[in-house]
Design a protein around this motif. Structure first.
Motif, short mmCIF file in Angstrom:
data_model
loop_
_atom_site.label_atom_id
_atom_site.label_comp_id
_atom_site.label_asym_id
_atom_site.label_seq_id
_atom_site.Cartn_x
_atom_site.Cartn_y
_atom_site.Cartn_z
N ASP A 50 35.99 53.77 31.44
CA ASP A 50 34.88 53.97 32.37
C ASP A 50 33.59 53.59 31.63
OD1 ASP A 50 32.73 54.95 33.86
OD2 ASP A 50 33.84 56.70 34.57
N THR A 51 32.92 52.52 32.08
CA THR A 51 31.74 52.04 31.35
C THR A 51 30.56 53.01 31.44
OG1 THR A 51 31.24 50.65 33.29
CG2 THR A 51 32.31 49.60 31.40
N ASN A 52 30.51 53.84 32.49
CA ASN A 52 29.44 54.84 32.56
C ASN A 52 29.57 55.88 31.45
OD1 ASN A 52 28.19 53.68 34.77
ND2 ASN A 52 29.32 54.90 36.25
N GLU A 53 30.79 56.14 31.04
CA GLU A 53 31.01 57.09 29.94
C GLU A 53 30.96 56.39 28.60
OE1 GLU A 53 34.56 59.34 30.47
OE2 GLU A 53 33.97 60.14 32.43
N ALA A 54 31.36 55.14 28.57
CA ALA A 54 31.40 54.41 27.30
C ALA A 54 30.01 54.05 26.79
CB ALA A 54 32.23 53.13 27.46
N ILE A 55 29.06 53.82 27.71
CA ILE A 55 27.70 53.46 27.31
C ILE A 55 26.95 54.72 26.91
CG2 ILE A 55 25.51 52.47 28.09
CD1 ILE A 55 27.22 50.76 30.04
N CYS A 56 26.48 54.75 25.68
CA CYS A 56 25.78 55.91 25.13
C CYS A 56 24.32 55.54 24.86
CB CYS A 56 26.44 56.37 23.83
SG CYS A 56 28.16 56.88 24.03
N LEU A 57 23.41 56.20 25.57
CA LEU A 57 21.99 55.94 25.44
C LEU A 57 21.34 57.08 24.67
CD1 LEU A 57 21.41 54.88 29.16
CD2 LEU A 57 21.71 53.35 27.22
N LYS A 58 20.27 56.77 23.95
CA LYS A 58 19.64 57.79 23.13
C LYS A 58 18.19 57.41 22.86
CE LYS A 58 22.35 59.26 19.84
NZ LYS A 58 22.80 60.64 20.01
N LEU A 59 17.29 58.39 22.90
CA LEU A 59 15.90 58.23 22.48
C LEU A 59 15.74 58.97 21.16
CD1 LEU A 59 14.17 58.86 25.92
CD2 LEU A 59 14.33 56.67 24.73
N VAL A 60 15.54 58.23 20.09
CA VAL A 60 15.61 58.78 18.74
C VAL A 60 14.20 59.06 18.20
CG1 VAL A 60 16.40 58.37 16.37
CG2 VAL A 60 17.75 57.53 18.32
N ARG A 61 13.98 60.31 17.77
CA ARG A 61 12.70 60.70 17.15
C ARG A 61 12.85 60.90 15.64
NH1 ARG A 61 9.68 64.84 21.37
NH2 ARG A 61 10.39 63.84 23.30
N THR A 115 21.91 64.64 21.90
CA THR A 115 20.77 63.84 22.36
C THR A 115 21.21 62.61 23.15
OG1 THR A 115 20.68 62.57 20.29
CG2 THR A 115 19.38 64.59 20.39
N THR A 116 22.52 62.43 23.31
CA THR A 116 23.06 61.27 24.03
C THR A 116 23.04 61.51 25.54
OG1 THR A 116 24.52 60.73 22.18
CG2 THR A 116 25.07 59.78 24.31
N PHE A 117 22.71 60.48 26.30
CA PHE A 117 22.87 60.53 27.75
C PHE A 117 23.52 59.23 28.22
CE2 PHE A 117 18.61 59.11 26.71
CZ PHE A 117 18.34 58.06 27.58
N HIS A 118 24.02 59.25 29.46
CA HIS A 118 24.83 58.14 29.95
C HIS A 118 24.25 57.57 31.25
CE1 HIS A 118 28.06 59.14 27.09
NE2 HIS A 118 27.76 60.40 27.35
N PRO A 119 24.62 56.34 31.59
CA PRO A 119 24.10 55.73 32.82
C PRO A 119 24.66 56.40 34.07
CG PRO A 119 25.06 54.08 31.35
CD PRO A 119 25.47 55.42 30.83
N TRP A 159 20.63 50.87 34.53
CA TRP A 159 21.53 52.02 34.37
C TRP A 159 21.22 53.15 35.35
CZ3 TRP A 159 24.70 49.41 31.80
CH2 TRP A 159 24.38 48.70 30.65
N PHE A 160 20.00 53.18 35.92
CA PHE A 160 19.61 54.35 36.71
C PHE A 160 19.07 54.03 38.10
CE2 PHE A 160 19.31 55.62 32.24
CZ PHE A 160 20.22 56.68 32.26
N ILE A 161 18.88 52.76 38.44
CA ILE A 161 18.50 52.38 39.80
C ILE A 161 19.56 51.42 40.31
CG2 ILE A 161 16.76 51.27 41.24
CD1 ILE A 161 14.63 52.22 39.34
N GLU A 162 20.19 51.78 41.41
CA GLU A 162 21.42 51.09 41.84
C GLU A 162 21.21 49.61 42.11
OE1 GLU A 162 25.16 51.98 44.86
OE2 GLU A 162 23.27 53.05 45.11
N THR A 163 20.06 49.25 42.70
CA THR A 163 19.82 47.84 43.05
C THR A 163 18.66 47.27 42.24
OG1 THR A 163 18.40 48.55 44.89
CG2 THR A 163 20.72 48.13 45.38
#
Length: 443
Positions: free
Chosen positions: A52-63, A73-77, A208-212
């Motif tokens: 599942d690519t929504n679970e495989a893609i790992c997004l992060k904002l690193v401080r 700190t990881t979130f997904h699409p 990743w967060f707006i469908e169209t």
């Protein structure tokens, strides 16, 4: 190999079996292949390599450097279909992890792919999807593929400052730490030094967060950009983290006005549910209110969530206008309300009417049968407008219809059905309005 081809094979194991057979036939092993593995066994083996690519893609904002290895700190699409197809599946890997990490402020990017096994290591005849190429096509060049290089860029975040001019500063109380966190909203455009490169990195979140979602033409100078940043401290220095943003296009309105239209709006997942969207939309309205040649503010194909947000913000802005005072609300929607909302807050008549209905509901004692009936009838009269229009159009059509067509259209005009649909629409609208009033009461 393109993604769609490989996904098709992943969804249709027989095609894979056939390709395996073709490659094995030169060795005269086809019969033995199916005998020992069997169709069911092969299908189960291949299913292990679907992710599942929504679970495989790992997004992060690193401080901080330690954030890189901190899974909390990881979130997904929400969506990945624009890159990986409608099924949002990648074939060919076990334990696939597509890492897209960004420095919190300037959004310098780390892109890495990890997996525990690849299908080609088990089956020589089957190729995995090229998951990397799709990401590379949608993120700007200059990203890191090495964690140490990324950490080096992170250490330079102290030099990052928000783009454009400051419009608004506000605070949000943190429930966890019990302190107020400061946020700022800036207005920028492509003339700001460094902003174009920053925006290229920022807009990658849209897919990743707006469908169209689609990327905009930044060469058009009619675009305005509004950005939210959080101020935070690191080793005694004040730094800024990207929170969200909005893009607005200024359309020309004859003869000498403009109509700003909200195109895209996104608050990044780590900051959602804290009221930043309302702060941003209100700041944008107040910004354009200072320009006499702005006619009104609209939105391009607004989502359901955006409509809810807009309802709340416009009601909050209009409740202090004299024409929307409680004694005026009971007299019904007036041209004075539409004019004042447009001139002072750049709100068009359609939205002003919706604001009126929400504020009148708040001012109406719905336990009083007569007052409740008066409110219900006024709202239903507006809702019935489209039904009446359709009815007039169908009446015109009937003059040239054959008998069987006429019977079909008459059934569509059933009065009882119309009343049922009207009541359903009214009750749904009442629920939406009450949620706005409840949120307004909380703030």
């Amino acid at each position: 190999m393109c993604v769609t081809d490989s996904l098709t094979r992943a969804q249709s194991p027989f095609l894979i079996y056939w390709q395996v057979c073709v490659r094995l036939c030169c060795c005269s092993c086809v019969v033995f292949f199916f005998f020992f593995l069997g169709m069911d066994a092969m299908e189960k083996k291949l299913a292990e390599y679907k992710c599942d690519t929504n679970e495989a893609i790992c997004l992060k904002l690193v401080r901080f450097p330690e954030d890189v290895g901190d899974e909390s700190t990881t979130f997904h699409p929400e969506y990945s279909h624009q890159l990986y197809g409608d099924d949002e599946v990648a074939f060919g890997y076990k334990g696939l992890q597509i890492q897209l990490y960004y420095t919190a402020g300037n959004l310098n990017t780390l892109f890495k792919i990890k997996y525990t096994a690849k299908v080609s290591e088990k089956f020589d005849c089957v190729e995995p999807d090229d998951v990397e190429c799709k990401i590379r096509e949608n993120i700007p060049p200059g990203f890191c593929s090495n964690t140490d290089d990324f950490i080096t860029l992170l250490e330079k975040e102290a030099n990052f400052k928000p783009f454009g001019s400051l419009l608004h500063t506000y605070s949000v109380h943190s429930g966890d730490e019990g302190e107020d966190i400061t946020y700022q909203i800036y207005k920028a455009d492509m003339t700001c030094p460094g902003f174009q490169e920053y925006h290229k990195r920022l807009q990658t979140f849209l897919i990743w967060f707006i469908e169209t979602a689609s990327f905009i033409d930044v060469d058009d100078d009619r675009w305005d950009f509004f950005l939210i940043f959080e101020k935070y401290n690191k080793d005694g220095e004040t730094l800024f983290a990207t929170v969200g943003y909005m893009t607005v296009y200024n359309y020309y309105v004859y003869p000498d006005k403009t109509r700003p239209r909200v195109s895209q709006m996104l608050v990044l997942p780590p900051f959602q549910g804290e009221g930043h969207g309302a702060q941003l939309l209100e700041a944008v309205h107040r910004f354009y209110c200072t320009f006499p040649l702005v006619q009104d503010i609209t939105a391009e194909d607004p989502s359901e969530n955006y409509v809810k947000l807009r309802d709340f913000v416009l009601v909050k802005l209009c409740q202090s206008l004299p024409s929307f005072s409680p004694d005026q609300l009971c007299e019904g929607f007036s041209e004075a309300m539409a004019t004042e909302a447009r001139e002072k807050l750049k709100i068009n008549k359609k939205h002003a009417r919706r604001v009126y209905e929400i504020l009148r509901l708040r001012a109406t004692d719905m336990s009083d049968e007569e007052k409740a009936r008066s409110y219900r009838l006024e709202v239903k009269r507006r809702l019935f407008g489209p039904y009446k229009k359709n009815q007039r159009e169908m009446t015109k059509m009937m003059r040239c219809l054959r008998p069987e067509e006429l019977a079909s259209h008459i059934s569509q005009m059933d009065t009882k059905l119309q009343h049922e649909e009207l009541e359903k629409s009214y009750q749904e609208l009442l629920g939406e309005y009450r949620r706005v009033i409840e949120r307004l009461a909380r703030t």
